[in-house]
Design a protein around this motif. Structure first.
Motif, mmCIF file in Angstrom:
data_model
loop_
_atom_site.group_PDB
_atom_site.id
_atom_site.type_symbol
_atom_site.label_atom_id
_atom_site.label_comp_id
_atom_site.label_asym_id
_atom_site.label_seq_id
_atom_site.Cartn_x
_atom_site.Cartn_y
_atom_site.Cartn_z
ATOM 1 N N ARG A 165 0.893 -1.333 -0.067
ATOM 2 C CA ARG A 165 -0.079 0.060 0.019
ATOM 3 C C ARG A 165 0.918 1.158 0.054
ATOM 4 O O ARG A 165 0.621 2.220 -0.855
ATOM 5 N N CYS A 166 1.983 1.106 0.741
ATOM 6 C CA CYS A 166 3.044 2.190 0.765
ATOM 7 C C CYS A 166 3.556 2.893 -0.914
ATOM 8 O O CYS A 166 3.441 3.910 -1.062
ATOM 9 N N ILE A 167 3.996 1.702 -1.298
ATOM 10 C CA ILE A 167 4.297 2.173 -2.688
ATOM 11 C C ILE A 167 3.136 2.083 -3.980
ATOM 12 O O ILE A 167 3.418 2.838 -4.637
ATOM 13 N N ASP A 168 2.362 1.232 -3.925
ATOM 14 C CA ASP A 168 1.402 1.245 -4.987
ATOM 15 C C ASP A 168 0.147 1.572 -4.530
ATOM 16 O O ASP A 168 -0.637 1.793 -5.466
ATOM 17 N N GLY A 169 -0.389 1.784 -3.369
ATOM 18 C CA GLY A 169 -1.811 2.594 -2.896
ATOM 19 C C GLY A 169 -2.541 1.293 -2.934
ATOM 20 O O GLY A 169 -1.941 0.004 -2.297
ATOM 21 N N PRO A 170 -3.786 1.358 -3.205
ATOM 22 C CA PRO A 170 -4.885 0.198 -2.615
ATOM 23 C C PRO A 170 -4.390 -1.036 -3.232
ATOM 24 O O PRO A 170 -3.837 -1.160 -4.608
ATOM 25 N N LEU A 171 -4.920 -2.192 -2.603
ATOM 26 C CA LEU A 171 -4.388 -3.513 -3.148
ATOM 27 C C LEU A 171 -4.951 -3.890 -4.413
ATOM 28 O O LEU A 171 -4.325 -4.493 -5.204
ATOM 29 N N ALA A 172 -6.344 -3.710 -4.599
ATOM 30 C CA ALA A 172 -6.935 -3.810 -5.528
ATOM 31 C C ALA A 172 -7.928 -2.899 -5.966
ATOM 32 O O ALA A 172 -9.099 -2.446 -5.142
ATOM 33 N N SER A 173 -7.753 -2.221 -7.071
ATOM 34 C CA SER A 173 -8.951 -1.040 -7.397
ATOM 35 C C SER A 173 -9.033 -1.571 -8.909
ATOM 36 O O SER A 173 -8.539 -1.907 -9.755
ATOM 37 N N VAL A 174 -10.216 -0.837 -9.226
ATOM 38 C CA VAL A 174 -10.744 -0.600 -10.665
ATOM 39 C C VAL A 174 -10.735 0.589 -11.174
ATOM 40 O O VAL A 174 -11.605 1.310 -10.699
ATOM 41 N N ARG A 175 -9.848 0.971 -12.157
ATOM 42 C CA ARG A 175 -9.930 2.470 -12.699
ATOM 43 C C ARG A 175 -9.914 3.259 -11.351
ATOM 44 O O ARG A 175 -10.276 4.494 -11.829
ATOM 45 N N ASP A 176 -9.313 3.031 -10.346
ATOM 46 C CA ASP A 176 -9.079 3.970 -9.331
ATOM 47 C C ASP A 176 -10.494 4.660 -8.838
ATOM 48 O O ASP A 176 -10.794 5.637 -8.420
ATOM 49 N N ILE A 177 -11.571 3.877 -9.041
ATOM 50 C CA ILE A 177 -13.166 3.986 -8.751
ATOM 51 C C ILE A 177 -13.263 3.447 -7.387
ATOM 52 O O ILE A 177 -13.126 2.103 -7.260
ATOM 53 N N GLY A 178 -14.148 3.918 -6.429
ATOM 54 C CA GLY A 178 -14.522 3.289 -5.351
ATOM 55 C C GLY A 178 -15.495 2.071 -5.607
ATOM 56 O O GLY A 178 -16.205 2.387 -6.720
ATOM 57 N N MET A 179 -15.470 0.987 -4.979
ATOM 58 C CA MET A 179 -16.423 -0.134 -5.231
ATOM 59 C C MET A 179 -17.784 -0.009 -5.587
ATOM 60 O O MET A 179 -18.585 -0.090 -6.208
ATOM 61 N N GLY A 180 -18.308 1.211 -4.620
ATOM 62 C CA GLY A 180 -19.982 1.549 -4.704
ATOM 63 C C GLY A 180 -19.953 2.417 -5.690
ATOM 64 O O GLY A 180 -21.098 2.572 -6.072
ATOM 65 N N ASP A 181 -19.023 2.999 -6.477
ATOM 66 C CA ASP A 181 -19.322 4.021 -7.688
ATOM 67 C C ASP A 181 -19.129 3.596 -8.968
ATOM 68 O O ASP A 181 -18.999 4.171 -9.845
ATOM 69 N N LEU A 182 -18.858 2.081 -9.020
ATOM 70 C CA LEU A 182 -18.591 1.533 -10.243
ATOM 71 C C LEU A 182 -19.701 1.539 -11.100
ATOM 72 O O LEU A 182 -20.955 1.269 -10.692
ATOM 73 N N PRO A 183 -19.816 2.051 -12.585
ATOM 74 C CA PRO A 183 -20.909 2.072 -13.042
ATOM 75 C C PRO A 183 -21.654 0.861 -13.869
ATOM 76 O O PRO A 183 -21.741 0.834 -15.099
ATOM 77 N N ASP A 221 -19.621 -7.258 -6.755
ATOM 78 C CA ASP A 221 -19.034 -8.224 -5.843
ATOM 79 C C ASP A 221 -18.025 -9.074 -6.221
ATOM 80 O O ASP A 221 -17.212 -9.623 -5.205
ATOM 81 N N VAL A 222 -17.879 -9.354 -7.374
ATOM 82 C CA VAL A 222 -16.628 -10.114 -7.739
ATOM 83 C C VAL A 222 -15.135 -9.430 -7.339
ATOM 84 O O VAL A 222 -14.397 -10.043 -6.885
ATOM 85 N N TRP A 223 -15.088 -7.989 -7.608
ATOM 86 C CA TRP A 223 -14.098 -7.184 -7.340
ATOM 87 C C TRP A 223 -13.843 -7.197 -5.622
ATOM 88 O O TRP A 223 -12.737 -7.224 -5.361
ATOM 89 N N ARG A 224 -15.060 -7.142 -4.974
ATOM 90 C CA ARG A 224 -15.056 -7.081 -3.653
ATOM 91 C C ARG A 224 -14.391 -8.524 -3.254
ATOM 92 O O ARG A 224 -13.556 -8.438 -2.170
ATOM 93 N N ALA A 225 -14.976 -9.268 -3.659
ATOM 94 C CA ALA A 225 -14.264 -10.794 -3.095
ATOM 95 C C ALA A 225 -12.887 -11.103 -3.460
ATOM 96 O O ALA A 225 -11.966 -11.406 -2.712
ATOM 97 N N LEU A 226 -12.352 -10.330 -4.868
ATOM 98 C CA LEU A 226 -10.923 -10.289 -5.061
ATOM 99 C C LEU A 226 -10.213 -9.572 -4.119
ATOM 100 O O LEU A 226 -9.234 -9.970 -3.396
ATOM 101 N N ARG A 227 -10.735 -8.485 -3.719
ATOM 102 C CA ARG A 227 -9.848 -7.628 -2.864
ATOM 103 C C ARG A 227 -9.843 -8.174 -1.261
ATOM 104 O O ARG A 227 -9.186 -8.144 -0.507
ATOM 105 N N ALA A 228 -10.954 -8.813 -1.041
ATOM 106 C CA ALA A 228 -10.955 -9.718 0.289
ATOM 107 C C ALA A 228 -10.164 -10.743 0.410
ATOM 108 O O ALA A 228 -9.464 -10.847 1.494
#
Length: 158
Positions: A81-99, A109-116
Motif C-alpha cells: 500500500r505504501c508503494i502502490d496504493g490500494p491492493l485492488a482497485s478498478v480504474r481508481d474508482i470506489g467499489m460503490g461507484d462502479l458504473p 461483488d466479484v471485485w470485492r471478493a478479489l480484494r477480500a
C-alpha cells in the motif's frame, strides 16, 4: 493485481531488514547487494517507506535503515500500500461507484471478493513470517494448491 517492480523490490528490502538483529542499522548498499536491487532505485523506495513510517534511518558513516516496528507488526500489505496504493482497485474508482448495470452488476461483488481474498493473504502475512519461511497456514495451503496446479499444467515453479 499487477505488482510493480518498485513494490516487489520494497517487499524484498523490508524482508531483508526483518532479518537484521534488533537495533542493527543496515546500509542501502548491503540491502541492494543482498537482493539484487539497483541501489539508486532502492534509495527512492526507502524514502517512501520512511515517509510512511515503516522504516527509520540514521545518517552518517555508521548510519543505515531499520524497521520502524517489529517485523511481526508489519504486513506485506502495509508495504504494498505504501508503494502502490490500494491492493485492488478498478480504474481508481470506489467499489460503490462502479458504473455496472444489468448483467454486469454482480461484477462489483466479484471485485470485492478479489480484494477480500488478497487482503486475507497480504494483511495476515507479516515480514517476520516471510523472513522465517513460516507462513500462516491458509497462505501456505493456497501456495501448495497453486504449486500442484502448476505441476498439473506442466509448469515448474520458478
Amino acid at each position: 493485481m499487477r505488482m510493480s517492480a518498485k513494490a516487489e523490490y520494497a517487499v524484498r528490502a523490508m524482508v531483508q531488514l526483518a532479518t537484521a538483529e534488533p537495533g542493527a542499522l543496515v546500509k542501502t548498499d548491503e540491502i541492494a547487494a543482498a537482493q539484487g536491487i539497483p541501489a539508486q532505485f532502492l534509495v527512492d523506495i526507502l524514502s517512501d517507506l520512511r515517509t510512511d513510517r515503516l522504516v527509520r534511518s540514521q545518517r552518517g558513516r555508521d548510519g543505515g535503515y531499520e524497521l520502524a516496528r517489529a517485523a511481526t507488526e508489519i504486513s506485506v500489505a502495509d508495504v504494498l500500500r505504501c508503494i502502490d496504493g490500494p491492493l485492488a482497485s478498478v480504474r481508481d474508482i470506489g467499489m460503490g461507484d462502479l458504473p455496472y448495470a444489468g448483467p454486469t452488476a454482480a461484477l462489483t461483488d466479484v471485485w470485492r471478493a478479489l480484494r477480500a481474498s488478497m487482503r486475507s493473504v497480504l494483511e495476515q502475512t507479516s515480514l517476520a513470517d516471510v523472513a522465517s519461511g513460516d507462513l500462516p497456514a491458509h497462505v501456505a495451503d493456497l501456495a501448495a494448491d497453486y504449486r500442484t496446479q502448476e505441476r498439473q499444467r506442466g509448469h515448474t515453479p520458478g
